[in-house]
Design a protein around this motif. Structure first.
Motif, short mmCIF file in Angstrom:
data_model
loop_
_atom_site.label_atom_id
_atom_site.label_comp_id
_atom_site.label_asym_id
_atom_site.label_seq_id
_atom_site.Cartn_x
_atom_site.Cartn_y
_atom_site.Cartn_z
N GLU A 1 -1.73 -10.23 -2.40
CA GLU A 1 -1.01 -9.36 -1.48
C GLU A 1 -1.78 -8.07 -1.30
N ASP B 1 4.91 -16.33 0.71
CA ASP B 1 5.79 -15.28 0.21
C ASP B 1 6.58 -14.72 1.39
N HIS C 1 6.90 -11.79 1.96
CA HIS C 1 6.16 -10.60 2.39
C HIS C 1 4.80 -10.92 2.98
N HIS D 1 12.10 -12.33 -5.72
CA HIS D 1 11.75 -13.74 -5.56
C HIS D 1 12.06 -14.52 -6.84
N GLN E 1 12.22 -5.29 -6.14
CA GLN E 1 12.29 -6.51 -6.95
C GLN E 1 12.86 -6.26 -8.35
#
Ligand code: ZN
Length: 501
Positions: A17, A144, A146, A168, A453
């Motif tokens: 990411e 994902d 994201h 997640h 998260q």
């Protein structure tokens, strides 16, 4: 399909990411520190992940998985070009080697990886794989929530789906669903077709929590849609918003069964995209000023649950280094509180200085901005070394073993307990503190460097949660960040957008 008894599905993935605002670049070493494997070793490193779920379904459906390559590198700065070259060469070599002996391909991707000169590595990879295997071999990929889903990814895929939870927790389920779609396709019961609606919209990560707030409503719509005849899977993509690359924006992905349902898929993708667009203001973040938050923490009575504060702008889970001392500096400038006040810091030199001084020693330390001096300035403190740890720990989120290198647990001003680590630790679960001998449940206040998260683990133990107004490369107020490459117009940068697409 060839006249074998069991269909074979090739598996290959690369997961990273990008945060464009984090200083520096990252190389292959980063993936070696997290996870990187070839061949059968892929299964061993993928416990609790998408591949694990795919393996479960493969066993029950009589499908053989052919593991080629898997790499996971967390979140961080832009990658050196050689990283993607390394992944691509191994994956494409595997695809060429098995071509003719495989019936489908499953790609467990993250979808937010970029190198210095390639902003869409997954789109490039999928395009190259498609060129090797031809138009008919089914390819499914999972992403994902994201990720930044691009036209390049869309063109090469028959099916694409993503997580439905944030924090997640459905890695395994997402892998299972991906393999179910491929197994159904190979059995001839469905013919997946992918519909993609891109939205001109980007939102802070704080609003992506699927347990509270607007995203819960979106997920409910998707789950309802998935019960409709002709619909195979429905996904919302809300990109992690610190990717300064072209094409960034939300996506709705709908996998339908057969060409006859493509129109239905388009209508439903547009309906859900419109729903997301109409509620866009609800995704924006509201911050608590630091001084106000520290007053609330100081007033938290003994025996109460801790006040949990988020320094999201320095979140390692979103690519930052965890080297901000902004909260500590403000804390030391005001009257001391009862404590303990738990926090983390990434600073290799400070951790090693503590090790050299030894447990029980008191020393002068300067830390803060070790990696990102453009965002954070250092503070000088007197610290007493309470513990030194050189062991990895078992993390719940992200699942797996994390090795932050040397950790020094220090006491500052009598009430701060800080874990100074050589490498960044994501504070999404309690384990970074617990494995350092600190108990967040018994603290007066706990600092977590995460945008959202952490809530899966911290909501239950917190008296209240405060989102701090602090600077950093993971700032949730997107218009304060120096974007240069976005495809415009894009909300909220262009506030008076007439239409979402
Ligand atoms: Zn994510």
């Amino acid at each position: 399909m060839a006249d074998r008894r069991r269909p074979r599905v090739l598996v290959a993935g690369m997961q990273y990411e990008l945060n464009s605002f984090v200083a520096g670049t990252a190389g292959l070493e980063r993936f070696r520190q997290f996870r990187m494997a070839e061949g059968d070793a892929v299964f061993a490193v993928a416990k609790g992940e998408e591949v694990d779920g795919a393996l479960r379904v493969a066993r029950t459906r009589g499908v053989e998985l052919v593991p080629v390559f898997l790499a996971f590198g967390g979140a961080g700065p832009v990658l050196e070009d050689g990283v993607y070259d390394h992944f691509r060469d191994r994956i494409l070599a595997g695809v060429r080697a098995h071509r003719g002996a495989i019936d489908a391909i499953y790609l467990p991707l993250h979808g937010a990886m970029a190198t210095v000169s390639e902003p869409d590595t997954e789109g490039d990879l999928i395009t190259r794989i498609r060129a090797i295997v031809g138009p008919d071999l089914p390819i499914a990929a999972s992403f994902d929530m994201h990720c930044n889903f691009t036209a390049g990814m869309e063109r090469g895929l028959d099916a694409a789906l993503g997580f439905k939870t944030c924090p997640h927790v459905d890695y395994v389920e997402t892998g299972m669903r991906s393999l179910e779609i491929l197994a159904d396709t190979l059995a001839g019961t469905i013919r997946p077709r992918l519909v993609h609606r891109k939205l001109r919209m980007m939102t802070p990560a704080e609003g992506h929590d699927t347990n509270t707030g607007p995203m819960r409503d979106v997920i409910a719509q998707l789950r309802d849609l998935e019960t409709r005849p002709g619909i195979v899977a429905a996904t919302v993509i809300a990109p992690q918003p610190w990717m300064d690359v072209p094409e960034t924006g939300w996506s709705i992905l709908v996998v339908v069964d057969g060409d006859a349902n493509v129109e239905l898929g388009r209508r439903e993708a547009d309906r859900i995209a419109r729903l997301c667009w109409d509620m866009r203001e609800r995704f924006l973040v509201r911050r608590t000023p630091l001084a106000e938050a520290l007053d609330i923490a100081a007033a938290n009575p003994e025996g109460a649950k801790p006040v949990v504060m988020t320094d999201a702008a320095d979140a390692p889970s979103a690519g930052s280094y965890g080297d901000s001392a902004v909260v500590l500096e403000a804390l030391l400038a005001r009257p001391r509180m009862r404590g303990p006040f738990l926090m983390t810091m990434t600073d290799p030199a400070a951790a090693r200085a503590c090790e050299a001084a030894g447990i029980g020693a008191t020393l002068r330390l300067r830390f803060g901005g070790a990696f990102q001096p453009a965002f954070f300035k250092p503070v000088d403190v007197e610290a007493t070394v309470r513990d030194l740890i050189r062991a990895p720990y078992e993390s719940q989120l992200p699942p797996g073993t994390i090795d932050p290198g040397l950790r020094a647990v220090v006491e500052i001003a009598g009430f701060v307990r800080m874990v100074i680590a050589e490498r960044q630790m994501a504070t999404l679960d309690l384990r970074p503190y617990e494995s350092s001998g600190l108990d967040p449940r018994r603290a007066q206040a706990v600092l977590v460097k995460s945008a959202g998260q952490f809530r899966g683990f911290y909501t239950a133990i917190a008296a209240r949660i405060l989102e701090l107004d602090t600077p950093g490369p993971v700032n949730g107020i997107l218009t304060q960040l120096p974007f240069r490459h976005l495809t415009r117009p894009l909300w909220p940068f262009d506030a008076d957008l007439a239409a979402p697409w």
